[in-house]
Scaffold this motif. Structure first.
Motif, short mmCIF file in Angstrom:
data_model
loop_
_atom_site.label_atom_id
_atom_site.label_comp_id
_atom_site.label_asym_id
_atom_site.label_seq_id
_atom_site.Cartn_x
_atom_site.Cartn_y
_atom_site.Cartn_z
N LEU A 89 -50.38 9.64 -14.45
CA LEU A 89 -51.77 9.92 -14.81
C LEU A 89 -52.74 8.77 -14.55
N VAL A 90 -52.22 7.55 -14.50
CA VAL A 90 -53.11 6.40 -14.26
C VAL A 90 -52.92 5.86 -12.84
N LEU A 91 -51.67 5.65 -12.44
CA LEU A 91 -51.42 5.08 -11.12
C LEU A 91 -51.38 6.14 -10.02
N ASN A 92 -51.26 7.41 -10.41
CA ASN A 92 -51.25 8.51 -9.44
C ASN A 92 -50.20 8.34 -8.35
N VAL A 93 -48.97 8.05 -8.76
CA VAL A 93 -47.90 7.88 -7.78
C VAL A 93 -47.67 9.19 -7.03
N GLU A 94 -47.20 9.05 -5.81
CA GLU A 94 -46.95 10.21 -4.96
C GLU A 94 -45.50 10.71 -5.08
N ASN A 95 -44.61 9.82 -5.53
CA ASN A 95 -43.18 10.15 -5.58
C ASN A 95 -42.57 9.68 -6.90
N ILE A 96 -41.57 10.42 -7.36
CA ILE A 96 -40.72 9.95 -8.45
C ILE A 96 -39.27 10.03 -7.97
N VAL A 158 -29.34 15.32 -11.83
CA VAL A 158 -29.97 16.64 -11.76
C VAL A 158 -30.63 16.99 -13.10
N ASN A 159 -29.94 16.70 -14.19
CA ASN A 159 -30.50 17.03 -15.51
C ASN A 159 -31.72 16.18 -15.84
N GLN A 160 -31.76 14.96 -15.33
CA GLN A 160 -32.94 14.13 -15.59
C GLN A 160 -34.15 14.64 -14.79
N ILE A 161 -33.90 15.21 -13.62
CA ILE A 161 -34.98 15.86 -12.87
C ILE A 161 -35.50 17.05 -13.66
N LYS A 162 -34.58 17.83 -14.24
CA LYS A 162 -35.00 18.97 -15.07
C LYS A 162 -35.83 18.49 -16.26
N ASN A 163 -35.43 17.37 -16.86
CA ASN A 163 -36.19 16.81 -17.98
C ASN A 163 -37.57 16.36 -17.53
N LEU A 164 -37.65 15.78 -16.33
CA LEU A 164 -38.95 15.37 -15.78
C LEU A 164 -39.92 16.54 -15.73
N LEU A 165 -39.40 17.70 -15.38
CA LEU A 165 -40.25 18.88 -15.23
C LEU A 165 -40.64 19.51 -16.57
N TYR A 182 -37.37 13.12 -6.25
CA TYR A 182 -36.10 12.94 -5.56
C TYR A 182 -35.02 12.49 -6.55
N GLY A 183 -33.80 12.96 -6.31
CA GLY A 183 -32.65 12.50 -7.07
C GLY A 183 -31.68 11.80 -6.13
N TRP A 184 -31.41 10.54 -6.39
CA TRP A 184 -30.53 9.76 -5.51
C TRP A 184 -29.26 9.35 -6.23
N TYR A 185 -28.16 9.36 -5.49
CA TYR A 185 -26.88 8.86 -5.99
C TYR A 185 -26.43 7.72 -5.10
N TYR A 194 -27.08 9.16 -1.53
CA TYR A 194 -27.13 10.61 -1.34
C TYR A 194 -28.37 11.17 -2.03
N ASN A 195 -29.08 12.03 -1.34
CA ASN A 195 -30.28 12.65 -1.87
C ASN A 195 -29.96 14.09 -2.33
N TYR A 196 -30.46 14.43 -3.51
CA TYR A 196 -30.21 15.76 -4.04
C TYR A 196 -31.12 16.79 -3.39
N ASP A 197 -30.51 17.80 -2.80
CA ASP A 197 -31.26 18.90 -2.18
C ASP A 197 -31.48 19.98 -3.23
N MET A 198 -32.72 20.14 -3.67
CA MET A 198 -33.01 21.09 -4.75
C MET A 198 -32.79 22.54 -4.33
N GLU A 199 -32.85 22.81 -3.04
CA GLU A 199 -32.70 24.19 -2.58
C GLU A 199 -31.25 24.67 -2.63
N ASP A 200 -30.33 23.84 -2.18
CA ASP A 200 -28.93 24.31 -2.20
C ASP A 200 -28.08 23.61 -3.26
N GLY A 201 -28.69 22.70 -4.05
CA GLY A 201 -28.00 22.10 -5.17
C GLY A 201 -26.87 21.15 -4.80
N THR A 202 -27.00 20.45 -3.66
CA THR A 202 -25.98 19.50 -3.24
C THR A 202 -26.61 18.14 -2.96
#
Length: 207
Positions: A89-96, A158-165, A182-185, A194-202
């Protein structure tokens, strides 16, 4: 080891700071980071090193097991929640980015809670990983501790991304296409991420 820290400061001032002096001069009055990086406090995870970013690019939140508490209205002191609020809300980041990693002590502790009796605040914090542990145990049918730990680490991301939303302002910007999540491992011993693909869940290797 304290001496090493002071020697590092001296070296930074006389070498690194001088190298990037122009950047620090531009940053003296304002920051404009493009990314909120939510990572584990683990000493082996160095956000600017693995992303090759410069000062001023990452707004960083670190805690045990890269946890994002679900959003709630509260008058309590909430460090991670307030940092997310400020970044969006203050820094207006483009990515998390939510970045978890291999050999995560927090995720291991969630699997072995008997080791947490003498660290009650950590024990309470780790409760937020319990849904990840429960799901990992359901899908990991073979008796393999390492695979179970890796499953917990990845499901936790994945669950922390859900919490973000659950954060209204995050969900609104994400759905409007104004914010990328983005979710990275990160695998410590290979450097693979590894980047989490939200569409196919891998999780897919970033190449």
């Amino acid at each position: 080891m304290g001496k090493k820290l002071f020697e590092g400061i001296y070296k930074f001032k006389n070498e690194d700071f001088e190298k990037y002096k122009d950047i620090f001069e531009k940053l003296k009055d304002k920051q404009n980071p493009h990314t909120l990086f939510i990572g584990c406090s683990d000493s082996r995870i160095i956000p600017d090193l693995i992303t090759k970013t410069m000062p001023g690019e990452l707004f960083t939140v670190r805690n045990i097991a890269n946890i994002v508490p679900p959003y709630r209205d509260t008058q309590e002191y909430v460090a991670t929640t307030s940092a997310i609020e400020y970044a969006v809300l203050v820094l207006n980041v483009e990515n998390i980015v939510v970045c978890g990693h291999s050999n995560c002590g927090g995720c291991y502790s969630a699997l072995h809670k008997e080791n947490l009796e003498n660290i009650p605040h950590v024990k309470k914090w780790i409760e937020l990983i319990e849904p990840s542990v429960d799901y990992a145990k359901k899908i990991c049918t073979e008796n393999n501790e390492l695979k179970l730990e890796m499953a917990v680490e990845q499901i936790n991301i994945v669950n922390q991304i859900k919490n973000l939303l659950t954060y209204p302002f995050v969900k609104e910007r994400f759905e409007d296409g104004k914010l990328n999540i983005y979710g990275w491992y990160y695998v410590i011993d290979t450097g693979d991420i590894y980047n989490y693909d939200m569409e196919d869940g891998t999780f897919k290797l970033i190449t």
